[in-house]
Design a protein around this motif. Structure first.
Motif, short mmCIF file in Angstrom:
data_model
loop_
_atom_site.label_atom_id
_atom_site.label_comp_id
_atom_site.label_asym_id
_atom_site.label_seq_id
_atom_site.Cartn_x
_atom_site.Cartn_y
_atom_site.Cartn_z
N ALA A 65 0.83 -1.07 0.00
CA ALA A 65 -0.01 0.05 0.15
C ALA A 65 0.88 1.19 0.16
O ALA A 65 2.06 1.04 0.68
N ALA A 66 0.62 2.14 -0.70
CA ALA A 66 1.17 3.55 -0.62
C ALA A 66 2.42 3.41 -0.75
O ALA A 66 3.40 3.85 0.02
N GLY A 67 2.92 3.04 -1.77
CA GLY A 67 4.33 3.16 -2.32
C GLY A 67 5.31 1.93 -1.79
O GLY A 67 6.45 2.07 -1.91
N GLY A 68 4.76 1.28 -0.86
CA GLY A 68 5.65 0.15 -0.41
C GLY A 68 5.09 -1.32 -0.30
O GLY A 68 3.73 -1.38 -0.15
N SER A 69 5.69 -2.51 0.06
CA SER A 69 5.44 -3.74 0.27
C SER A 69 5.77 -4.02 1.74
O SER A 69 6.99 -3.79 1.93
N GLU A 121 21.59 -0.06 -5.44
CA GLU A 121 21.21 -0.58 -4.08
C GLU A 121 21.87 0.41 -2.93
O GLU A 121 21.57 0.63 -2.08
N HIS A 154 17.47 -11.74 -5.46
CA HIS A 154 16.45 -11.31 -6.06
C HIS A 154 16.47 -11.89 -7.49
O HIS A 154 17.24 -12.46 -8.06
N ARG A 171 -0.41 -2.83 -12.73
CA ARG A 171 -1.03 -1.65 -11.94
C ARG A 171 -0.24 -0.62 -11.97
O ARG A 171 0.85 -0.43 -11.98
N PHE A 204 -5.33 -2.83 -13.35
CA PHE A 204 -5.91 -1.81 -12.32
C PHE A 204 -5.00 -0.45 -12.41
O PHE A 204 -3.94 -0.49 -11.61
N CYS A 242 -4.52 2.08 -8.65
CA CYS A 242 -4.64 1.22 -7.63
C CYS A 242 -4.01 2.01 -6.26
O CYS A 242 -4.06 1.69 -5.17
N GLY A 243 -3.34 3.19 -6.58
CA GLY A 243 -2.89 4.14 -5.46
C GLY A 243 -1.45 3.89 -5.05
O GLY A 243 -1.13 4.96 -4.44
N PHE A 244 -1.08 2.47 -5.07
CA PHE A 244 0.11 2.19 -4.36
C PHE A 244 1.16 2.08 -4.97
O PHE A 244 2.41 1.96 -4.41
N GLN A 293 3.24 -1.72 -10.60
CA GLN A 293 3.55 -3.21 -10.44
C GLN A 293 3.16 -4.05 -11.75
O GLN A 293 2.22 -3.89 -11.93
N GLU A 317 8.36 -7.52 -5.82
CA GLU A 317 9.25 -6.20 -5.08
C GLU A 317 10.60 -6.89 -4.85
O GLU A 317 10.76 -7.72 -4.22
N HIS A 318 11.61 -5.89 -4.93
CA HIS A 318 13.07 -6.08 -4.41
C HIS A 318 13.50 -4.76 -4.30
O HIS A 318 12.74 -3.72 -4.32
N GLY A 319 14.75 -4.63 -3.89
CA GLY A 319 15.30 -3.54 -3.60
C GLY A 319 15.76 -3.53 -2.36
O GLY A 319 16.30 -4.54 -1.74
N LEU A 356 9.54 -3.30 1.33
CA LEU A 356 10.04 -3.11 0.32
C LEU A 356 9.60 -2.00 -0.39
O LEU A 356 8.41 -1.85 -0.58
N GLU A 357 10.25 -1.23 -1.17
CA GLU A 357 9.77 -0.02 -2.13
C GLU A 357 8.87 -0.69 -3.18
O GLU A 357 9.69 -1.45 -3.79
N VAL A 358 8.10 -0.01 -3.80
CA VAL A 358 7.51 -0.26 -4.93
C VAL A 358 7.64 0.81 -5.88
O VAL A 358 7.38 2.23 -5.53
N GLN A 399 7.06 3.82 -8.47
CA GLN A 399 5.74 4.60 -8.72
C GLN A 399 5.55 4.81 -10.23
O GLN A 399 4.67 5.23 -10.57
N GLU A 412 -9.34 -1.29 -2.72
CA GLU A 412 -9.20 -0.09 -3.30
C GLU A 412 -7.78 0.74 -2.87
O GLU A 412 -7.46 1.58 -3.74
N THR A 413 -7.39 0.42 -1.82
CA THR A 413 -6.25 1.07 -1.31
C THR A 413 -4.94 0.22 -1.13
O THR A 413 -4.04 0.65 -0.80
#
Lengths: 341, 341, 341, 341
Positions: A261-265, B133, B255, C157, C229, C232-234, C237, C254-256, C267-269, C271, D245-246
Motif C-alpha cells: 500500500a502507498a508505495g511500499g510492500s 542499491e 532477487h 497496476r 488496475f 490502484c494508488g500504491f 507493479q 518487489e525487491h530493492g 520493500l519499496e514499490v 511509482q 481499493e487502497t
C-alpha cells in the motif's frame, strides 16, 4: 495415554502465568495442581477458573502438595538453585526456565547434584530448540547439507528493554539464548568470547551499553557473532545464518502477510518473544509433559544450563574491558552428552 | 554534448578489456583512442573492430598519443603510482581502478602530488558507490531514515579465489571494497580493525585463511563487521545491513526470477562480480565521462584510495596476530572532503 | 564501430523527450540530428545542449533532413501509420513506439506495406522484451525448465490513470503490453479473449471501469489472465507468473532495499514505468542502434504490432458485453516469423 | 476447566486417524471415548495406546456409547447427512469435516433440520479460517486496511491427485476451500461462476481436466479467481492475494529456511496439506473443544457448508460447458449470520 500429569508451577509472574495458561489450555496430558508465588494474589489470579489448585507462598510447601508429579520452575533466577535441589531430593521431574542458575558456581552445584543421582530429572527451558525454524536449521547442519559449519551470524533485537535491565544483562540474559542455540546447532562448546560495542544508541536508557556485538569461538574453530540490541525500537527479531563450507542457510527472516500500500510492500515484524516463539513454548512444554509421562527426561540438560552460565560470565568480563576471554568449563560428567546430541 | 572524449586505456587484461568494450559499446560520449599493455597482442585483440586506436606496450607512450584527453588505468596495482603521477604531470583526468596504490606510502605520495596541483584530476574505481542499491542505502542513511548509524553487517563471498590469491588479499583486495563502502556510507574514517578467523574451509586452497571475519571501528563509534569468504562455492554475494538507532535496511538480498519446482522455490545467485555489478560499472564510467566532458572531477578521490590502503594494511597486521590494530592516517589535505561527502 | 548513427525523432512529448535524452546521454553509437513536433517549443527544449539538431513542426520535413539515417517514432498513435509508411518509402530503419497503429485495419496496412518491400525496416517498441526479468523468464520457458506452459498470471497496476483515460484504454493501451509479452513468452497467437470486471474502485474516476480482469486463450490451449488496475494508488507493479507442467516462475516481485522500522519490514514499490523499465528502455534503444548500424532489423515486428492491435480490439468488444470474443488474424506474410521467435 | 470432553469420532481413515491423534496428543480438554469405522481394524489401530475407547463398525451405535458428549465426523462425505441428523436428534455438538454434504439438496436438508432445532449444533471443518495467515488477512480486510475488496487471486496446487480423482472433484472438493475462504474473507455470497480450462497438463492422469481456472462473482461485485492444479508436481501451495481499493495483501508465500548453495537460494515448499495446515487443524479442533465445553457453537456453520455445496455444483455445470452459471441459494434462515460474520 491415561491420567493427566499433576504439575506444580513455581512462580506466577509474566512467564509463570503464561505457562499455567499453556498447561491448562494448550497442552495435552497435564493439569496444574499447585502454584507457588510469594505474591499469592497473582497466583490466585493465574489459576482462576481452574479447579482444585493448591496455592501457597512457599515453593517447598507446594512441592509436597498432593498430586504433584512434576515441577515447572518459572520463579526468578536466584531462586532456581534451591528449587532444583528440592525437586531432585523428591525425585520430581523438572522443567526449569532459563537462566537455570545465573552464577556458574551455583549452576555447577546443580550439575553435580543431578550427576550424583545418576539419572537426569531436569529439562532446561531453552525453547528455541523447539522452534520449527531452528529445528530445520539443526537438521540441515546435522545432515551435512551446508558442509562443516564455519560461522553463525546472529541477530537478537528487542523493541525496548525493561527498566531494571543492565549492560551485563544483554550478555547473560539476552545472549544466553544464542549461547545455547550455538552450542546445540554446532554440537560444540564455546571456548572464548570477545565483546565489542559501538557507541550506545540514544534510544537506550542512560548508562546502558546497547547495542553490543559479541564474537564467540568454538572448540573446533567456528565463529559465532551476535548483534544484541534490546532498544532497537522496531520489533523483536531473532535471526541466524549458518555458513558452512558448501552453503548457507538463514532463519528468522520476516514473513507472514505481505501488505502493499502507498508505495511500499510491507511485512510485519513481531513485537514480542511470546508472539515469535509462541509455538516453540507450546512444543517445549508438550514435549516435556509427553516425556515425563513416558518416564523419560529429554531436551536441554543442566549441563547446558551450566555451560550457558559459564560462557555468559566470561562475556560479561569481556564487556568490562577484558578483551578476549577464554571460557573454562568444569569436566563434563558422563551423564551428559556432548552439546547438540 | 559535442565531440567524443578521447580515452587512453592502460592495461588490456580482464578488467581493461571489459572497460574498452564498455567505452565502445555501452557508454555515451567517449571513444577509445589508445591502449597500452606489455602484451600488445591482447591489446590488439581488445580493440578489434574499433577504428583508429593506437596500441603500444609502454603506458607513457600512450599517454602522449594524439587525441588522448583522459586516462583509464586498469593495469596491475603496482603500476598505478607511476601512471597516476604521469597523468598528473600532463594534466589528464584519470579513472583509476582499485587498489589505487597497494602500499599506503605510495598512496600517500599520490595524494600529495595531486594536492600540490591544487585541483583534483583522479577518480578511483570504487564502483559500489554507483550501484543502485548502495546509493539507495546511502540516501536512507543521509536522510536519517534509520537514525544515527550504529553498525554495518557486511558479507562478501566469491565462488572461488584465483590461484595466486593469498590470505592477505582477502583483507587488502576483497575487503577494500567494504572499507570504502563503509567510509562512504557512514561518512566516517575507520580507526581500528580486528581480524578474527575461523578454522579455514576445506574448500579453500591449502594455506589460505578463508573465511575471515573483520571488525572495524569508526571515529564516531560505529562498528562494521565483514564476513569475507572467497571460496564459498555457491555464488557471488555482496550484502550489507545498516543498523541505526531507529531502523535497519538491507541490500544485496537475492532477487530476480523465483522458480518453483520439485519441492522448492529458488532464487538465482549471481556467480560473478561482473554480473552483479554490471550496471554499477556502466554508471561509474558514464559518470566519469560525463564529468570529464564538463571539466569536472567527481566520485571517490585519491584520499579515499589512500585511506583504503591504510586501513587494509592495518587489517593485514591484525590478521597476522596483532589483535586490535589502530589506523593512523596522515592529515587530510584541504582539497579532499570528508569521507562520504 | 565507426560513425554515429543519425537519428530523427518524431514527437517530443513525455516519451519522445525521454528518448532524445537517452540517445544523447545513455546510448552509444547514435546522435540525434532532427526532431519533429507540432509544438516546436517543446522540441527545442528537448534538444537544448545538443549541437546541430534540425527542429521542425512537420514529421515529413524532418525525415528528409540531412544526416537522417534512421527514425524513432514517438508521436501520438494516430500519427504512426503515415510516419511508418513515409519511412518505408525512404528505406529508413524505424523504431516505433507502441501502439504501432491503434486500429487493426491500419496496422494491417503497415504489415502489407512492409511485406511488399520484402524486407523488415521497423522494430516496434514493446520494451518488456528487453527487461532482464522478462528475458530470464523467456529463457526458462524456451529451455523447458517449467515444462509446457499452461498459464500466465499477470498483474498490471498503475498508481493513477491520466485524465483522458477511458475504459477501453485499459485493454488496448495498458494490457497491450501483456498481449505482446504473452505472445512472445509463449510463442503462440492469442485466439480468444473474455473480459470480466468487478464493480469499479471508488478510487477510479467516475465512469471508468477500473479494475478489469482479462482472460486470453492461445492457439495451443494455454490461458493468460491479467488484472489491470490503473488507479490502484500504491505503485507501479508489473508481475507475471508462468505456470508450466513441471514448475512455475515469477517475475516482477518487489525487491530493492528492505527497510525495517517501527514494526514492519518494507520493500519499496516503484511509482512509475520509467523507473521500473528504465534499463529495458536503454537496452531496447541500444539494441536498435546496434542492429541498425550492422544493417539488420531485429526485435518485435510490425506483425507483432498488428497482432496486438487485433487482440486488443477483440478485448474491447468483450468489455462492452460481448462475452468471449474470438480473435481473427489476417494471414501472416512469410516475412514474419512466428510469435516469440 | 474441569472434566475432559468425551468425543466420538466417526471415520478412522487418513483424516479421522489424524484427528484421533490430535484429540489425544495435541488438544487440551478432550478425550476420545468412541470410534466408528466399517473397517474396525483400522479404528483399533488408530486408538492403540488410548485407554477405554469403544470401537464399533456402526456410527449410530457409537453415538450412543457411554461418555459421548460430542461428535467429530470424519467419515466419507456421502455418510455425513445421516450422521449429522443423528447427532442433531441426540442434541450432540458436532465438528463435521468438509464437504459437509456433497449435494446441495442434502446440504439444505441439514440446514433445515438444524434451523428447526432453533440453535446451532454443528461446526463445519473449513480449517483455513483457523490458519494464522488467513486470519491476518481477514483482520486486514475487516479493518479496512486495503479499502473495499475488489478481487481475490487464489492458487491451489497439489503435488498429485489421488487415483480416484475426477475433473469435477477439482471444483467441488479442491476449490470448495477457496469458496468458503472467499465467502468468509469478503463477507459476501458468491453469485456466479465461470470455469475456463487450459489444455490439460501431460502430468495429469488421462482424462483429468487439470489445471482449471475458476472465476467467481460476488453479490457486491467483487471477483475471485482460482487456479486449481492438482498434479503440479512441485508442492502444495495455497496462496491468496486480496486486492482492495487502497492496497493488496498476499498470504501463502513460501517461507521457512532459506538455503543458499550451488548457485541459488532456495525456500522449501511444503508437499502436503497436513504439513501446511497442521497448526490450523490443531487450532480448529482446540477451538471446537473449548467452545463445546463452554456450551457454545462457533466457527463455520451448516449454512456455510450448504453454500459451498451449491456454489461448487454450479461450478461443475460451468466446467461441463455451461459457460457462466449463476448460483441460486435458498433463503438463509435467521439462525445463520451473513457469511464472514
Amino acid at each position: 495415554m491415561g491420567d493427566l500429569l499433576g504439575v506444580a508451577v513455581l512462580g506466577a509472574g509474566h512467564m509463570g502465568a503464561d505457562h499455567i495458561r499453556r498447561l491448562d489450555q494448550a497442552v495435552s496430558g497435564a493439569r496444574v495442581v499447585a502454584v507457588a508465588d510469594p505474591e499469592t494474589e497473582r497466583a490466585e489470579e493465574a489459576v482462576a477458573g481452574i479447579e482444585g489448585v493448591v496455592v501457597h507462598r512457599e515453593a517447598l510447601a507446594v512441592l509436597d502438595a498432593p498430586g504433584v508429579e512434576a515441577v515447572l520452575i518459572a520463579s526468578p533466577g536466584p531462586a532456581h538453585e534451591e528449587a532444583l535441589l528440592a525437586a531432585f531430593a523428591r525425585g520430581l521431574p523438572v522443567l526449569c526456565e532459563k537462566p537455570m542458575v545465573p552464577d556458574p558456581a551455583g549452576a555447577l552445584r546443580v550439575v553435580e547434584a543431578e550427576a550424583r543421582l545418576g539419572r537426569r530429572l531436569a529439562q532446561i527451558g531453552f525453547m528455541r530448540r523447539y522452534d520449527a525454524e531452528y529445528r530445520r536449521l539443526k537438521s540441515l547442519l546435522d545432515a551435512g547439507a551446508l558442509g562443516r559449519p564455519l560461522m553463525l551470524h546472529c541477530t537478537h533485537r528487542n523493541v525496548s528493554s525493561p527498566p531494571y535491565f543492565t549492560s551485563d544483562r544483554l550478555v547473560d540474559s539476552s545472549v544466553s539464548h544464542e549461547i545455547d542455540a550455538a552450542r546445540w546447532l554446532l554440537g560444540q562448546e564455546l571456548t572464548a568470547v570477545t565483546v565489542i560495542r559501538p557507541a550506545p544508541s540514544s534510544a537506550a536508557p542512560e548508562g546502558l551499553w546497547d547495542p553490543q556485538f559479541v564474537v564467540f569461538e568454538t572448540e573446533q574453530g567456528a565463529l559465532v557473532d551476535v548483534e544484541v540490541f534490546v532498544n532497537c525500537g522496531f520489533g523483536y527479531q531473532v535471526r541466524c545464518e549458518a555458513v558452512g563450507e558448501t552453503g548457507s542457510a538463514r532463519i528468522g527472516e520476516e514473513h507472514g502477510v505481505a501488505v502493499t500500500a502507498a508505495g511500499g510492500s510491507r511485512l510485519e515484524v513481531p513485537q514480542d518473544y511470546l508472539v515469535r516463539f509462541a509455538d516453540a513454548y507450546d512444543r517445549e512444554v508438550q514435549a516435556w509433559v509427553d516425556a515425563t509421562r513416558r518416564g523419560e527426561v529429554t531436551g536441554p540438560s543442566v549441563w547446558d544450563g551450566y555451560a550457558a552460565s559459564a560462557v555468559a560470565e566470561a562475556g560479561v568480563r569481556s564487556l568490562h574491558g577484558a578483551g578476549r576471554v577464554t571460557v573454562d568449563l568444569a569436566e563434563r560428567p558422563a551423564l551428559y552428552a556432548e552439546p547438540g546430541s
